[in-house]
Scaffold this motif. Structure first.
Motif, PDB file in Angstrom:
ATOM      1  N   ALA A  65       0.614  -1.277  -0.067  1.00 27.85           N
ATOM      2  CA  ALA A  65       0.170   0.105  -0.126  1.00 27.85           C
ATOM      3  C   ALA A  65       0.768   1.323   0.127  1.00 27.85           C
ATOM      4  N   ILE A  66       2.115   1.049   0.135  1.00 27.00           N
ATOM      5  CA  ILE A  66       2.983   2.534   0.233  1.00 27.00           C
ATOM      6  C   ILE A  66       3.629   2.632  -1.146  1.00 27.00           C
ATOM      7  N   PRO A  67       3.172   3.677  -1.646  1.00 27.06           N
ATOM      8  CA  PRO A  67       3.545   4.080  -3.404  1.00 27.06           C
ATOM      9  C   PRO A  67       4.756   3.750  -3.641  1.00 27.06           C
ATOM     10  N   PRO A  68       5.929   4.335  -2.995  1.00 32.71           N
ATOM     11  CA  PRO A  68       7.402   3.809  -3.517  1.00 32.71           C
ATOM     12  C   PRO A  68       7.521   2.255  -3.480  1.00 32.71           C
ATOM     13  N   VAL A  69       7.186   1.619  -2.514  1.00 29.07           N
ATOM     14  CA  VAL A  69       7.333   0.157  -2.304  1.00 29.07           C
ATOM     15  C   VAL A  69       6.456  -0.596  -3.538  1.00 29.07           C
ATOM     16  N   ARG A  70       5.182  -0.099  -3.857  1.00 24.99           N
ATOM     17  CA  ARG A  70       4.667  -0.557  -4.842  1.00 24.99           C
ATOM     18  C   ARG A  70       5.192  -0.272  -6.122  1.00 24.99           C
ATOM     19  N   ASN A  71       5.593   0.659  -6.364  1.00 25.97           N
ATOM     20  CA  ASN A  71       6.314   1.128  -7.657  1.00 25.97           C
ATOM     21  C   ASN A  71       7.635   0.327  -7.922  1.00 25.97           C
ATOM     22  N   GLY A  72       8.308   0.187  -6.927  1.00 28.01           N
ATOM     23  CA  GLY A  72       9.657  -0.768  -6.947  1.00 28.01           C
ATOM     24  C   GLY A  72       9.290  -2.095  -7.319  1.00 28.01           C
ATOM     25  N   MET A  73       7.925  -2.723  -6.640  1.00 24.54           N
ATOM     26  CA  MET A  73       7.378  -3.980  -7.188  1.00 24.54           C
ATOM     27  C   MET A  73       7.131  -3.952  -8.767  1.00 24.54           C
ATOM     28  N   ALA A  74       6.485  -3.107  -9.010  1.00 25.85           N
ATOM     29  CA  ALA A  74       6.072  -2.889 -10.288  1.00 25.85           C
ATOM     30  C   ALA A  74       6.963  -3.211 -11.343  1.00 25.85           C
ATOM     31  N   SER A  75       8.101  -2.233 -11.082  1.00 25.68           N
ATOM     32  CA  SER A  75       9.419  -2.246 -11.926  1.00 25.68           C
ATOM     33  C   SER A  75      10.240  -3.352 -11.873  1.00 25.68           C
ATOM     34  N   ARG A  76      10.032  -4.447 -10.994  1.00 25.53           N
ATOM     35  CA  ARG A  76      10.928  -5.360 -10.729  1.00 25.53           C
ATOM     36  C   ARG A  76      10.748  -6.421 -11.851  1.00 25.53           C
ATOM     37  N   THR A  77      11.916  -6.904 -12.490  1.00 21.70           N
ATOM     38  CA  THR A  77      11.980  -7.763 -13.539  1.00 21.70           C
ATOM     39  C   THR A  77      11.653  -9.297 -12.945  1.00 21.70           C
ATOM     40  N   LEU A  78      10.638  -9.755 -13.571  1.00 27.95           N
ATOM     41  CA  LEU A  78      10.282 -11.243 -12.864  1.00 27.95           C
ATOM     42  C   LEU A  78      10.758 -12.336 -14.015  1.00 27.95           C
ATOM     43  N   PRO A  79      11.031 -13.531 -13.434  1.00 23.96           N
ATOM     44  CA  PRO A  79      11.225 -14.635 -14.253  1.00 23.96           C
ATOM     45  C   PRO A  79      10.120 -15.024 -15.053  1.00 23.96           C
ATOM     46  N   SER A  80      10.445 -15.621 -16.363  1.00 20.54           N
ATOM     47  CA  SER A  80       9.430 -15.893 -17.543  1.00 20.54           C
ATOM     48  C   SER A  80       8.560 -16.869 -16.832  1.00 20.54           C
ATOM     49  N   SER A  81       8.936 -17.733 -16.121  1.00 18.69           N
ATOM     50  CA  SER A  81       8.175 -18.778 -15.580  1.00 18.69           C
ATOM     51  C   SER A  81       8.000 -18.710 -14.342  1.00 18.69           C
ATOM     52  N   THR A  82       6.889 -17.949 -13.954  1.00 13.30           N
ATOM     53  CA  THR A  82       6.470 -17.755 -12.319  1.00 13.30           C
ATOM     54  C   THR A  82       6.332 -18.917 -11.659  1.00 13.30           C
ATOM     55  N   SER A  83       5.873 -19.930 -12.330  1.00 14.36           N
ATOM     56  CA  SER A  83       5.619 -20.948 -11.134  1.00 14.36           C
ATOM     57  C   SER A  83       6.686 -21.719 -11.045  1.00 14.36           C
ATOM     58  N   ARG A  84       7.488 -22.023 -11.831  1.00 12.48           N
ATOM     59  CA  ARG A  84       8.909 -22.549 -11.624  1.00 12.48           C
ATOM     60  C   ARG A  84       9.652 -21.734 -10.432  1.00 12.48           C
ATOM     61  N   TRP A  85       9.515 -20.381 -10.643  1.00 13.94           N
ATOM     62  CA  TRP A  85       9.974 -19.334  -9.512  1.00 13.94           C
ATOM     63  C   TRP A  85       9.605 -19.886  -8.265  1.00 13.94           C
ATOM     64  N   LEU A  86       8.266 -19.693  -8.251  1.00 11.05           N
ATOM     65  CA  LEU A  86       7.611 -19.795  -6.930  1.00 11.05           C
ATOM     66  C   LEU A  86       7.583 -21.314  -6.440  1.00 11.05           C
ATOM     67  N   LEU A  87       7.661 -22.266  -7.187  1.00 10.46           N
ATOM     68  CA  LEU A  87       7.409 -23.581  -6.502  1.00 10.46           C
ATOM     69  C   LEU A  87       8.799 -24.233  -6.437  1.00 10.46           C
ATOM     70  N   LEU A  88       9.829 -24.131  -7.302  1.00 10.30           N
ATOM     71  CA  LEU A  88      10.946 -24.755  -7.237  1.00 10.30           C
ATOM     72  C   LEU A  88      12.293 -24.001  -6.701  1.00 10.30           C
ATOM     73  N   ARG A  89      12.328 -22.605  -7.582  1.00 12.66           N
ATOM     74  CA  ARG A  89      13.580 -21.796  -7.462  1.00 12.66           C
ATOM     75  C   ARG A  89      13.745 -21.365  -6.101  1.00 12.66           C
ATOM     76  N   ILE A  90      12.717 -20.573  -5.497  1.00  9.13           N
ATOM     77  CA  ILE A  90      12.626 -20.270  -4.186  1.00  9.13           C
ATOM     78  C   ILE A  90      12.690 -21.113  -3.066  1.00  9.13           C
ATOM     79  N   PRO A  91      11.771 -22.074  -2.968  1.00  9.31           N
ATOM     80  CA  PRO A  91      11.755 -23.167  -2.024  1.00  9.31           C
ATOM     81  C   PRO A  91      12.804 -23.911  -1.743  1.00  9.31           C
ATOM     82  N   LEU A  92      13.451 -24.295  -3.135  1.00  9.19           N
ATOM     83  CA  LEU A  92      14.449 -25.418  -3.087  1.00  9.19           C
ATOM     84  C   LEU A  92      15.907 -24.872  -3.357  1.00  9.19           C
ATOM     85  N   GLY A  93      15.787 -24.024  -4.465  1.00  8.06           N
ATOM     86  CA  GLY A  93      16.915 -23.597  -5.215  1.00  8.06           C
ATOM     87  C   GLY A  93      17.697 -22.365  -4.045  1.00  8.06           C
TER      88      GLY A  93
END
Length: 208
Positions: free
Chosen positions: A78-106
């Motif tokens: 809800a904080i504009p600078p934080v939200r803007n930072g999240m909006a400009s963040r470059t995310l991996p193309s495969s978000t499911s692999r990122w959330l289910l494999l890369r973060i918890p295991l890798g």
């Protein structure tokens, strides 16, 4: 002396791995990281606390640490600078692999097994509980320099923040006697931030 040499050798290996791992092709991730963390924990014989009763203490302590992190990340959107930072963040193309494999295991499993279990145990034997935790936290912070440079983030703040986080994860491990506690806290930090960034970026186009 033997414990000190062992802790220093592990620290050198981990910092070296942090530089090498940035060159591993993304399509292989997270397998090399999982194997590396698991191998270090196994080779050092570090206690993981993944069986009862330690695992129950780890779940309780980890959940208590993760809850305020989740609430804080959700509120920060809800904080504009934080939200803007999240909006400009470059995310991996495969978000499911990122959330289910890369973060918890890798990331979470491999780093907690390598730093908190393997290095943390060796450092505690070499420098005592408090000194070992500080040593491990410092190595954890320094090991994120290659990642910071790879994505263009400022190095000193990255080292400081990850160092403090490493100290907190080490404290959770020591308090609970189980690697589950720092894993839950670590997962809440990385996972909540990832989910929040993904949610912000998916909402913005519809609002526009």
């Amino acid at each position: 002396m033997r414990d000190t040499v062992r802790a220093a050798a592990l620290a050198t290996v981990l910092i070296g791995w942090s530089a090498l791992s940035t060159r591993i092709p993304a399509r292989w991730h997270p397998l090399p990281h999982i194997l590396f963390g698991t191998a270090l924990a196994a080779l050092t014989g570090a206690p993981l606390g993944l069986r009862p009763p330690a695992v129950w203490a780890g779940l309780r302590t980890g959940a208590a640490a993760a809850a305020p992190v989740l609430v804080g990340v959700a509120a920060s959107t809800a904080i504009p600078p934080v939200r803007n930072g999240m909006a400009s963040r470059t995310l991996p193309s495969s978000t499911s692999r990122w959330l289910l494999l890369r973060i918890p295991l890798g990331t979470v499993w491999s780093e907690e097994a390598a730093y908190r279990a393997a290095l943390g145990t060796a450092a505690a034997g070499a420098f005592g509980e408090q000194g070992g935790r500080l040593f491990t936290a410092a190595v954890f912070g320094l090991s994120h320099i290659p990642d910071a440079r790879a994505v263009g983030e400022p190095v000193l703040p990255t080292v400081a923040v990850t160092g403090v986080a490493g100290w907190a994860f080490g404290w959770l491990f020591a308090r609970s006697g189980s690697l589950v506690a720092p894993m839950l806290a670590h997962a809440s930090v990385n996972g909540a931030g990832a989910v929040a960034a993904l949610a912000v970026q998916r909402r913005r186009p519809r609002r526009g």
